[in-house]
Design a protein around this motif. Sequence first.
Motif, PDB file in Angstrom:
ATOM      1  N   ILE A   1       0.871  -1.175   0.000  1.00 27.76           N
ATOM      2  CA  ILE A   1       0.000   0.000   0.000  1.00 27.76           C
ATOM      3  C   ILE A   1       0.906   1.223   0.000  1.00 27.76           C
ATOM      4  CG2 ILE A   1      -1.830   1.259   1.187  1.00 27.76           C
ATOM      5  CD1 ILE A   1      -2.512  -1.357   2.657  1.00 27.76           C
ATOM      6  N   VAL A   2       0.763   2.089  -0.993  1.00 27.59           N
ATOM      7  CA  VAL A   2       1.636   3.254  -1.094  1.00 27.59           C
ATOM      8  C   VAL A   2       0.807   4.524  -1.182  1.00 27.59           C
ATOM      9  CG1 VAL A   2       3.518   1.967  -2.181  1.00 27.59           C
ATOM     10  CG2 VAL A   2       1.771   3.018  -3.614  1.00 27.59           C
ATOM     11  N   GLY A   3       1.424   5.632  -0.797  1.00 26.90           N
ATOM     12  CA  GLY A   3       0.752   6.917  -0.855  1.00 26.90           C
ATOM     13  C   GLY A   3       1.442   7.937   0.011  1.00 26.90           C
ATOM     14  N   MET A   4       1.059   9.195  -0.172  1.00 26.07           N
ATOM     15  CA  MET A   4       1.678  10.288   0.571  1.00 26.07           C
ATOM     16  C   MET A   4       1.359  10.187   2.063  1.00 26.07           C
ATOM     17  SD  MET A   4      -0.808  13.512  -0.365  1.00 26.07           S
ATOM     18  CE  MET A   4      -0.955  13.081  -2.100  1.00 26.07           C
ATOM     19  N   PRO A   5       2.170  10.798   2.921  1.00 26.35           N
ATOM     20  CA  PRO A   5       1.871  10.782   4.354  1.00 26.35           C
ATOM     21  C   PRO A   5       0.564  11.487   4.645  1.00 26.35           C
ATOM     22  CG  PRO A   5       3.650  12.332   3.852  1.00 26.35           C
ATOM     23  CD  PRO A   5       3.410  11.537   2.611  1.00 26.35           C
ATOM     24  N   GLY A   6      -0.156  10.962   5.627  1.00 28.48           N
ATOM     25  CA  GLY A   6      -1.432  11.549   6.006  1.00 28.48           C
ATOM     26  C   GLY A   6      -2.608  11.008   5.227  1.00 28.48           C
ATOM     27  N   LEU A   7      -2.346  10.040   4.327  1.00 30.95           N
ATOM     28  CA  LEU A   7      -3.406   9.523   3.469  1.00 30.95           C
ATOM     29  C   LEU A   7      -4.163   8.360   4.111  1.00 30.95           C
ATOM     30  CD1 LEU A   7      -4.491  10.307   0.716  1.00 30.95           C
ATOM     31  CD2 LEU A   7      -2.932   8.663  -0.328  1.00 30.95           C
ATOM     32  N   GLY A   8      -3.576   7.754   5.149  1.00 35.03           N
ATOM     33  CA  GLY A   8      -4.277   6.685   5.863  1.00 35.03           C
ATOM     34  C   GLY A   8      -3.773   5.284   5.547  1.00 35.03           C
ATOM     35  N   LYS A   9      -2.522   5.142   5.148  1.00 35.03           N
ATOM     36  CA  LYS A   9      -1.974   3.821   4.822  1.00 35.03           C
ATOM     37  C   LYS A   9      -1.988   2.897   6.036  1.00 35.03           C
ATOM     38  CE  LYS A   9       1.942   5.561   3.503  1.00 35.03           C
ATOM     39  NZ  LYS A   9       1.581   6.975   3.734  1.00 35.03           N
TER      40      LYS A   9
ATOM     41  N   ASP B   1       3.556  10.048  12.160  1.00 39.71           N
ATOM     42  CA  ASP B   1       4.951  10.334  11.796  1.00 39.71           C
ATOM     43  C   ASP B   1       5.118  11.709  11.167  1.00 39.71           C
ATOM     44  OD1 ASP B   1       3.641   9.621   9.503  1.00 39.71           O
ATOM     45  OD2 ASP B   1       5.017   8.022   8.915  1.00 39.71           O
ATOM     46  N   LEU B   2       4.076  12.208  10.494  1.00 44.24           N
ATOM     47  CA  LEU B   2       4.165  13.556   9.928  1.00 44.24           C
ATOM     48  C   LEU B   2       4.151  14.611  11.035  1.00 44.24           C
ATOM     49  CD1 LEU B   2       4.441  14.585   7.040  1.00 44.24           C
ATOM     50  CD2 LEU B   2       1.994  15.055   7.031  1.00 44.24           C
ATOM     51  N   LEU B   3       3.373  14.357  12.072  1.00 44.96           N
ATOM     52  CA  LEU B   3       3.370  15.259  13.223  1.00 44.96           C
ATOM     53  C   LEU B   3       4.701  15.185  13.963  1.00 44.96           C
ATOM     54  CD1 LEU B   3       1.974  17.266  15.064  1.00 44.96           C
ATOM     55  CD2 LEU B   3       0.860  15.363  16.240  1.00 44.96           C
TER      56      LEU B   3
ATOM     57  N   PHE C   1       6.976  17.400  12.213  1.00 43.90           N
ATOM     58  CA  PHE C   1       6.653  18.786  12.557  1.00 43.90           C
ATOM     59  C   PHE C   1       7.227  19.153  13.923  1.00 43.90           C
ATOM     60  CE2 PHE C   1       3.931  21.701  14.929  1.00 43.90           C
ATOM     61  CZ  PHE C   1       3.924  22.811  14.102  1.00 43.90           C
ATOM     62  N   CYS C   2       7.040  18.267  14.913  1.00 43.01           N
ATOM     63  CA  CYS C   2       7.520  18.555  16.267  1.00 43.01           C
ATOM     64  C   CYS C   2       9.035  18.714  16.302  1.00 43.01           C
ATOM     65  CB  CYS C   2       7.090  17.442  17.228  1.00 43.01           C
ATOM     66  SG  CYS C   2       5.323  17.426  17.607  1.00 43.01           S
ATOM     67  N   VAL C   3       9.742  17.861  15.569  1.00 45.60           N
ATOM     68  CA  VAL C   3      11.202  17.946  15.534  1.00 45.60           C
ATOM     69  C   VAL C   3      11.644  19.268  14.915  1.00 45.60           C
ATOM     70  CG1 VAL C   3      13.278  16.963  14.484  1.00 45.60           C
ATOM     71  CG2 VAL C   3      11.564  15.457  15.501  1.00 45.60           C
TER      72      VAL C   3
ATOM     73  N   ILE D   1      -3.258  27.216  -1.261  1.00 45.31           N
ATOM     74  CA  ILE D   1      -3.420  26.446  -2.482  1.00 45.31           C
ATOM     75  C   ILE D   1      -2.476  25.245  -2.543  1.00 45.31           C
ATOM     76  CG2 ILE D   1      -4.220  28.419  -3.817  1.00 45.31           C
ATOM     77  CD1 ILE D   1      -1.412  28.684  -4.969  1.00 45.31           C
ATOM     78  N   VAL D   2      -1.652  25.043  -1.504  1.00 46.90           N
ATOM     79  CA  VAL D   2      -0.738  23.900  -1.526  1.00 46.90           C
ATOM     80  C   VAL D   2      -1.529  22.626  -1.276  1.00 46.90           C
ATOM     81  CG1 VAL D   2       1.205  25.258  -0.738  1.00 46.90           C
ATOM     82  CG2 VAL D   2      -0.220  24.105   0.955  1.00 46.90           C
ATOM     83  N   CYS D   3      -0.921  21.496  -1.587  1.00 48.40           N
ATOM     84  CA  CYS D   3      -1.613  20.235  -1.364  1.00 48.40           C
ATOM     85  C   CYS D   3      -0.599  19.196  -0.893  1.00 48.40           C
ATOM     86  CB  CYS D   3      -2.312  19.754  -2.631  1.00 48.40           C
ATOM     87  SG  CYS D   3      -1.197  19.492  -4.023  1.00 48.40           S
ATOM     88  N   GLY D   4      -1.107  18.017  -0.577  1.00 49.87           N
ATOM     89  CA  GLY D   4      -0.246  16.920  -0.165  1.00 49.87           C
ATOM     90  C   GLY D   4       0.440  17.190   1.172  1.00 49.87           C
ATOM     91  N   THR D   5       1.705  16.765   1.248  1.00 50.21           N
ATOM     92  CA  THR D   5       2.461  16.867   2.496  1.00 50.21           C
ATOM     93  C   THR D   5       2.569  18.304   2.978  1.00 50.21           C
ATOM     94  OG1 THR D   5       3.748  14.922   1.866  1.00 50.21           O
ATOM     95  CG2 THR D   5       4.646  16.314   3.606  1.00 50.21           C
ATOM     96  N   ASN D   6       2.798  19.229   2.063  1.00 47.66           N
ATOM     97  CA  ASN D   6       2.919  20.633   2.461  1.00 47.66           C
ATOM     98  C   ASN D   6       1.634  21.154   3.093  1.00 47.66           C
ATOM     99  OD1 ASN D   6       5.552  20.833   1.562  1.00 47.66           O
ATOM    100  ND2 ASN D   6       4.967  21.518  -0.483  1.00 47.66           N
ATOM    101  N   GLN D   7       0.500  20.702   2.559  1.00 48.60           N
ATOM    102  CA  GLN D   7      -0.758  21.149   3.154  1.00 48.60           C
ATOM    103  C   GLN D   7      -0.911  20.596   4.560  1.00 48.60           C
ATOM    104  OE1 GLN D   7      -4.389  20.432   1.017  1.00 48.60           O
ATOM    105  NE2 GLN D   7      -5.552  21.650   2.456  1.00 48.60           N
ATOM    106  N   CYS D   8      -0.581  19.323   4.750  1.00 48.79           N
ATOM    107  CA  CYS D   8      -0.658  18.734   6.081  1.00 48.79           C
ATOM    108  C   CYS D   8       0.228  19.498   7.063  1.00 48.79           C
ATOM    109  CB  CYS D   8      -0.244  17.263   6.047  1.00 48.79           C
ATOM    110  SG  CYS D   8      -1.584  16.137   5.624  1.00 48.79           S
ATOM    111  N   MET D   9       1.424  19.855   6.618  1.00 49.77           N
ATOM    112  CA  MET D   9       2.335  20.588   7.489  1.00 49.77           C
ATOM    113  C   MET D   9       1.772  21.969   7.831  1.00 49.77           C
ATOM    114  SD  MET D   9       4.961  19.015   8.585  1.00 49.77           S
ATOM    115  CE  MET D   9       6.136  17.698   8.301  1.00 49.77           C
ATOM    116  N   SER D  10       1.142  22.623   6.872  1.00 53.40           N
ATOM    117  CA  SER D  10       0.568  23.940   7.142  1.00 53.40           C
ATOM    118  C   SER D  10      -0.608  23.825   8.104  1.00 53.40           C
ATOM    119  CB  SER D  10       0.142  24.617   5.832  1.00 53.40           C
ATOM    120  OG  SER D  10      -0.919  23.915   5.220  1.00 53.40           O
TER     121      SER D  10
END
Length: 503
Positions: A84-92, A380-382, A385-387, A284-293
């Motif tokens: 199962i593959v996909g960007m972080p935050g997608l629910g893998k 892991d994306l959070l 962010f914390c680091v 207007i960003v998407c994907g990982t950058n949007q999650c980080m924002s």
Amino acid sequence: MPYSSLMLFNMVTEEIKLLETEALEIDDNNYVLEAQKAAKTPSHAPSQVTISTINEVVVGLDDEAQTIIDQLTRGSMQLDNVSIVGMPGLGKTTLAKKVYHDPKIMSHFHIRAWCCVSQVYCKKDLLLEILACIVPKNSNEYSKMNENDLAEELYKLLKGSRYAIVLDDVWDIVAWNVLERSFPNDANGSRILLTSRLYEMALLVKPTGKPHPLRQLTDDESWELLQKKLVHKEGYPPALQVLGMQIAKNCNGLPLAVVIIAGILGTLEQEGWEEIAERLSSNIVCGTNQCMSILELSYKHLPSYLKPCLLYFGAFLEDQEIPVWRLTQLWIAEGFVQENELKSIEDTAEDYIMALISRSLVMVAKQRSIGGVKTCYIHDLLHEFCVAKAKEENFLQLVHRYDELFNFDEPPNLHQLCIYSQRKHFVNLRLFYPHIHSLLFSAQGHESYGKIYNFSFVFCLKLLRVLDLGEINLGFLFPSEIAMLVQLRYLSLRGQMKDTHHQ
């Protein structure tokens, strides 16, 4: 004294108590004042989070789960890999958990095991995690074995059985290569399920296969997920429904983004929802950058006293399951939590945990049998962010390799230092960071039994309040140098030492 425990020694206890007040007075950490203020205000009531609301909410994955279940239970009888593959935050990981616990999978396979790989790992720990799922009662015995013996033991246990092994969050082919030889192929339909951000890595594991790309949520599914995460709100006026649907749509189908936004909205009135909707519409960003924002937005909306508690998760390894008792004791020792007139400082720290859970920033891994949370973790994306945020705010610094210490330029007024390194490197550890208040050492690799450790570095750490060396086995000798740390509030060591003051 137990082999692995938090050890409080009488030789320093009285001095610590006498200096506690003075230490608080010289603390230049602004978060402490915020915590004291919050503890005295009525608004600092614990979030009303029930067991049902802290459980993971799954939306829109039924079709995806069925596809994966079919791949695992049908097809070739040869040992096979499904990715199962996909960007972080997608629910893998969420999808993999849903499949792992599905009744069809539980009845089809004789043995199931789950292993979280992540970016930082060692072969022995991965093998131990898989073995613990298969034979939990032998965990202590397995921990004393070397990598080769563990690999052989795993092979023997799996031999002849139809098994399903989940390898979650795989980053490189090396991790697969070190485990592959422990997975026998008995032509009985056994399967390996991998999750990864990297499509190319999945192809390396199975060049002739086609990894399953996890789709994003539809707008309707995003809105459904947002509503379920806001279940504690009784109904929505029409204006909030319109705003909520707009906000859900602007999360671009990323479940993590929806969940984090729900954690913010749950603390806001309608004006706050309007502000969030406006911010997301202009982003207007998407994907990982949007999650980080969105994580940045969530962090800004946190009360000041919770911000250091969240950033402190960056001190632990990615995907690490953290005992709540350990986390709260560390928070207390760091001065993040203040006792009030109505409850103990430990209960207040528990409130902090529940507040972060209610905001969907911290996730529950295990629950206590008597109620409450036993262990927790963060996405892991959070963690990334914390680091990054902790480094940006000069709150906490991570050193990932022992050799980095030689080139490490200590920022002024750095308080927390975390070292991720091999256990063998601790033998000759050299540190000269007189301003730090906390030192946490996360070890990897083989245990160094019988080693003599040099603790002379503590003479340069006069302000140390937290010393966490819980993953280092010190054997039978308690380092006398630690008695010089008169401001120490938290000490974690491993060994078979005895407290001679009770003899």
